[in-house]
Each structure stands twice: as structure tokens, then as C-alpha cells.
Motif scaffolding. Structure first.
Motif, PDB file in Angstrom:
ATOM      1  N   ASP A  69       0.818  -1.225   0.000  1.00  0.00           N
ATOM      2  CA  ASP A  69       0.000   0.000   0.000  1.00  0.00           C
ATOM      3  C   ASP A  69       0.848   1.269   0.000  1.00  0.00           C
ATOM      4  N   TYR A  71       2.750   2.040   2.339  1.00  0.00           N
ATOM      5  CA  TYR A  71       3.058   2.343   3.735  1.00  0.00           C
ATOM      6  C   TYR A  71       3.650   1.070   4.362  1.00  0.00           C
ATOM      7  N   ASP A 103      -7.088  -4.848   3.255  1.00  0.00           N
ATOM      8  CA  ASP A 103      -6.748  -3.912   4.330  1.00  0.00           C
ATOM      9  C   ASP A 103      -5.243  -3.962   4.561  1.00  0.00           C
ATOM     10  N   HIS A 131     -14.727  -9.616  10.193  1.00  0.00           N
ATOM     11  CA  HIS A 131     -14.982  -8.319  10.829  1.00  0.00           C
ATOM     12  C   HIS A 131     -15.852  -7.519   9.864  1.00  0.00           C
ATOM     13  N   PHE A 132     -17.015  -7.115  10.323  1.00  0.00           N
ATOM     14  CA  PHE A 132     -17.898  -6.404   9.398  1.00  0.00           C
ATOM     15  C   PHE A 132     -18.345  -5.071   9.965  1.00  0.00           C
ATOM     16  N   SER A 133     -18.653  -4.177   9.049  1.00  0.00           N
ATOM     17  CA  SER A 133     -19.168  -2.874   9.435  1.00  0.00           C
ATOM     18  C   SER A 133     -20.139  -2.407   8.369  1.00  0.00           C
ATOM     19  N   TYR A 142     -21.513  -2.805  13.610  1.00  0.00           N
ATOM     20  CA  TYR A 142     -20.259  -3.508  13.327  1.00  0.00           C
ATOM     21  C   TYR A 142     -20.135  -4.682  14.284  1.00  0.00           C
ATOM     22  N   GLY A 143     -19.252  -5.596  13.952  1.00  0.00           N
ATOM     23  CA  GLY A 143     -19.051  -6.746  14.828  1.00  0.00           C
ATOM     24  C   GLY A 143     -18.086  -7.737  14.209  1.00  0.00           C
TER      25      GLY A 143
ATOM     26  N   ARG B  18      -4.646  12.125   2.553  1.00  0.00           N
ATOM     27  CA  ARG B  18      -4.220  10.732   2.651  1.00  0.00           C
ATOM     28  C   ARG B  18      -3.810  10.324   1.232  1.00  0.00           C
ATOM     29  N   PHE B  19      -2.555  10.005   1.059  1.00  0.00           N
ATOM     30  CA  PHE B  19      -2.082   9.617  -0.274  1.00  0.00           C
ATOM     31  C   PHE B  19      -2.535   8.190  -0.585  1.00  0.00           C
ATOM     32  N   LEU B  21      -1.992   4.890  -2.743  1.00  0.00           N
ATOM     33  CA  LEU B  21      -0.994   4.177  -3.551  1.00  0.00           C
ATOM     34  C   LEU B  21      -1.444   2.752  -3.887  1.00  0.00           C
ATOM     35  N   ASP B  35     -11.041   1.046   3.470  1.00  0.00           N
ATOM     36  CA  ASP B  35      -9.759   0.344   3.631  1.00  0.00           C
ATOM     37  C   ASP B  35      -8.579   1.320   3.645  1.00  0.00           C
ATOM     38  N   ILE B  38      -7.844   2.516   7.272  1.00  0.00           N
ATOM     39  CA  ILE B  38      -7.588   1.588   8.386  1.00  0.00           C
ATOM     40  C   ILE B  38      -6.181   1.854   8.930  1.00  0.00           C
ATOM     41  N   HIS B  40      -2.708   1.263  10.211  1.00  0.00           N
ATOM     42  CA  HIS B  40      -1.767   0.152  10.303  1.00  0.00           C
ATOM     43  C   HIS B  40      -0.368   0.656  10.029  1.00  0.00           C
ATOM     44  N   SER B  46      -1.351   7.787   9.017  1.00  0.00           N
ATOM     45  CA  SER B  46      -0.540   8.912   8.524  1.00  0.00           C
ATOM     46  C   SER B  46      -1.288   9.740   7.487  1.00  0.00           C
ATOM     47  N   LYS B 112     -10.857  -4.570  15.423  1.00  0.00           N
ATOM     48  CA  LYS B 112     -10.870  -4.360  13.970  1.00  0.00           C
ATOM     49  C   LYS B 112     -12.244  -3.919  13.483  1.00  0.00           C
ATOM     50  N   ALA B 113     -13.283  -4.537  14.012  1.00  0.00           N
ATOM     51  CA  ALA B 113     -14.632  -4.194  13.540  1.00  0.00           C
ATOM     52  C   ALA B 113     -14.951  -2.725  13.809  1.00  0.00           C
ATOM     53  N   GLU B 114     -14.539  -2.256  14.985  1.00  0.00           N
ATOM     54  CA  GLU B 114     -14.822  -0.860  15.324  1.00  0.00           C
ATOM     55  C   GLU B 114     -13.942   0.081  14.494  1.00  0.00           C
ATOM     56  N   LYS B 116     -13.076  -0.489  11.514  1.00  0.00           N
ATOM     57  CA  LYS B 116     -13.730  -0.448  10.199  1.00  0.00           C
ATOM     58  C   LYS B 116     -14.885   0.554  10.207  1.00  0.00           C
TER      59      LYS B 116
END
Lengths: 165, 135
Positions: A69, A71, A103, A131-133, A142-143, B18-19, B21, B35, B38, B40, B46, B112-114, B116
Motif C-alpha cells: 500500500d 506504507y 486492508d 470483521h464487518f461494518s 459492526y461486529g 491521505r495519499f 498508492l 480500507d 484503516i 496500520h 498517517s 478491527k470491527a470498530e 472499520k
């Protein structure tokens, strides 16, 4: 009409990896799987055919190295790719085709999208977590669910609500 | 964006970039997928603040990231400081040697769900992809 069809399919629930072991049960399972494969090949039924599985393969290739990505993204593992495929196969026929992405933590995402404020996203991890939202106007849920070969009802219902509104 | 007293706090009306790529982080209609937001490695996301630099300089920061990682810079998505705070996150100035306008978006939930759900709301309020200008 579509709403009714989706509701019926969700009510019937999706196929499960747990199958009967008798000869008759195995025959029924193999015929069901064959029928599903044929149906998946038809765009007319709204499945997008095998395209979504091709897209899944492309995502794994594009995201196979650390930092894909730009990063610090983690690679998508073969386990994650496999489980995402199994989850797609477990979706009831008639569910709209999701877009496939990833992700930065290496999970594969499937997205059902109407508009930026009406979308359902499911991230599939290599250890079988879903993991869904869902964002549907001002409402969001979400959950996390474990994937045992069957698409969880609350995820299917979120997709159904998105398409019904 | 810093002086002896430290970096200037990010204001609500500041635009943060937000770049992008990865081509699958924007849709055909150029809106941005959650996505892209998110965090990470957790817990930071960043972004780069626009304030005090020209559009050209802003793109240079994006190109810098792309060159370092040998990736294609597709564009950027902009989000207001206020929109970040609206989802209960906080943009914190975190100048870096190669990017004095660097900002971390912090305050992410652990699950993770939150994450998202937060990313979905952030993406819903972010600009569509601003493509890299053609030379």
C-alpha cells in the motif's frame, strides 16, 4: 421483488461445510455444488459469475508483498485468500457481487456499495474471523463473527438492508 | 508547521491529505474505500496537512512516499480536521524530517470491527480521489 428473493435466500441460509456422509447425501451435495457453479457463471442472476473469484486472485497477487500500500501493509496470506473464497462460495445466490480489496493488516475485504454513506464491508482474516461494518445513512453497526463455512445471518441481513433501502 | 514551541495543533478547518498508492482503495466513481483509512500499524494513520505549503509541495510528499516504496501514486483524498474529530478521532501534528507537515490520526479503537466502522465514517466524509496532476 429482489428484496423478497434475498430474504428468502437468507431464510434458507447458506450452504455449510458440514455435509452428510452417506452416498445419497454426497450425491446431493455434489449436484448442489455443480448447480451453484453453473448459476455463478450467469451474470443474469446477479452473481457476476466467476469474475469475483478472478478479482480475489488478483488481489492476492497485488498484495503478496509487505508494503503493497506504499506504507507498511502486511501481505495477504494464502490462508486469507482461501477463506475469502470459501466465504464468497457460502453467500446465498442472489446476493449482489461485492468488490474485492485488502486492508493494510493483510485481511481481504469484500464491499457492497451503494454510496459512501451506504456501504457494507467485511474483512476476512487468515484465522477465520469476519470483521464487518455497515454504514446505512446515520445508522451504523459492526461486529466480528467466526467463519465456519456458513455466511453469518447478521452480515447477510446488513447486505439485505443496504439493498432494500 | 512547527516552531520552537512545537508543532501547531491541527485546526478544524485544516485539510488533511491521505495519499492513495493502491488502486483498489478508490472506486470507479473515485470515492474512497474505508480500507484506505484503516490504521496500520495500529494505532496511527498517517496523513499530511495542507497548511503552509503549496499544492506542488504537497504532491512532492506523496511522490516521496511512492518513490521510497516503488509504488504508483494514484492521488490523494482530503479530509477536514473537523471530520476527523466528528468520528471521535484526533489529528495530532507529528512532523518528520522528510515531511514537516506529517500528522497522525490517533484515538482508534482496539478492535478491527470498530476500526472499520470509524474508517467507513471517515471515508464517507473524505473527498473523492484527487488525481495526481498531469505534467
Amino acid at each position: 421483488m429482489i428484496e423478497l428473493a434475498l430474504a428468502t435466500m437468507i431464510a434458507c441460509e447458506s450452504p455449510t461445510l458440514t455435509r452428510g456422509s452417506s452416498e445419497a447425501a454426497q450425491y446431493v451435495n455434489s449436484q448442489t455444488e455443480l448447480a451453484r457453479k453453473l448459476l455463478r457463471g450467469s451474470y443474469a442472476l446477479g452473481w457476476g459469475g466467476e469474475e469475483v473469484f478472478n478479482e480475489l486472485d488478483e488481489v492476492q497477487q497485488e498484495c503478496s508483498e509487505t508494503g503493497w500500500d506504499g506504507y507498511h501493509a502486511e501481505p495477504v496470506s494464502p490462508e486469507t485468500h482461501f477463506l475469502a473464497g470459501e466465504f464468497l462460495k457460502a453467500l446465498p445466490l442472489g446476493i449482489p457481487v461485492p468488490a474485492v480489496s485488502a486492508d493494510p493488516d493483510g485481511q481481504i475485504t469484500l464491499e457492497w456499495y451503494i454510496s459512501p454513506k451506504k456501504t457494507v464491508s467485511v474483512s476476512i482474516s487468515g484465522d477465520g474471523d469476519l470483521h464487518f461494518s455497515s454504514l446505512n445513512g446515520s445508522s451504523s453497526i459492526y461486529g466480528t463473527e467466526s467463519f465456519y463455512g456458513k455466511a453469518p445471518r447478521n452480515i447477510l441481513e446488513a447486505i439485505q438492508r443496504l439493498n432494500a433501502a | 508547521m512547527s516552531d520552537d514551541a512545537g508543532p501547531t495543533p491541527v485546526a478544524n478547518d485544516e485539510m488533511l491529505a491521505r495519499f492513495i498508492l493502491f488502486s483498489r482503495w478508490f472506486r470507479e466513481d473515485r470515492t474512497i474505500r474505508p480500507d484506505a483509512f484503516i490504521p496500520h500499524p495500529y494505532p496511527d494513520l498517517s496523513v499530511t496537512r495542507h497548511t503552509g505549503i503549496s499544492e506542488t509541495q504537497l504532491w512532492q510528499f506523496g511522490e516521496q512516499v511512492a518513490q521510497e516504496t516503488e509504488r504508483t501514486l494514484y492521488g490523494r483524498s482530503d479530509v477536514l480536521g473537523q471530520a476527523v474529530r466528528n468520528v471521535k478521532l484526533e489529528p495530532v501534528a507529528a512532523p518528520m524530517q522528510d515531511n514537516p507537515n506529517h500528522v497522525n490520526i490517533v484515538g482508534w479503537p482496539a478492535t478491527k470491527a470498530e476500526q472499520k466502522s470509524f474508517a467507513q465514517k471517515l471515508a464517507a466524509n473524505a473527498s473523492p480521489l484527487v488525481p495526481v496532476p498531469q505534467e
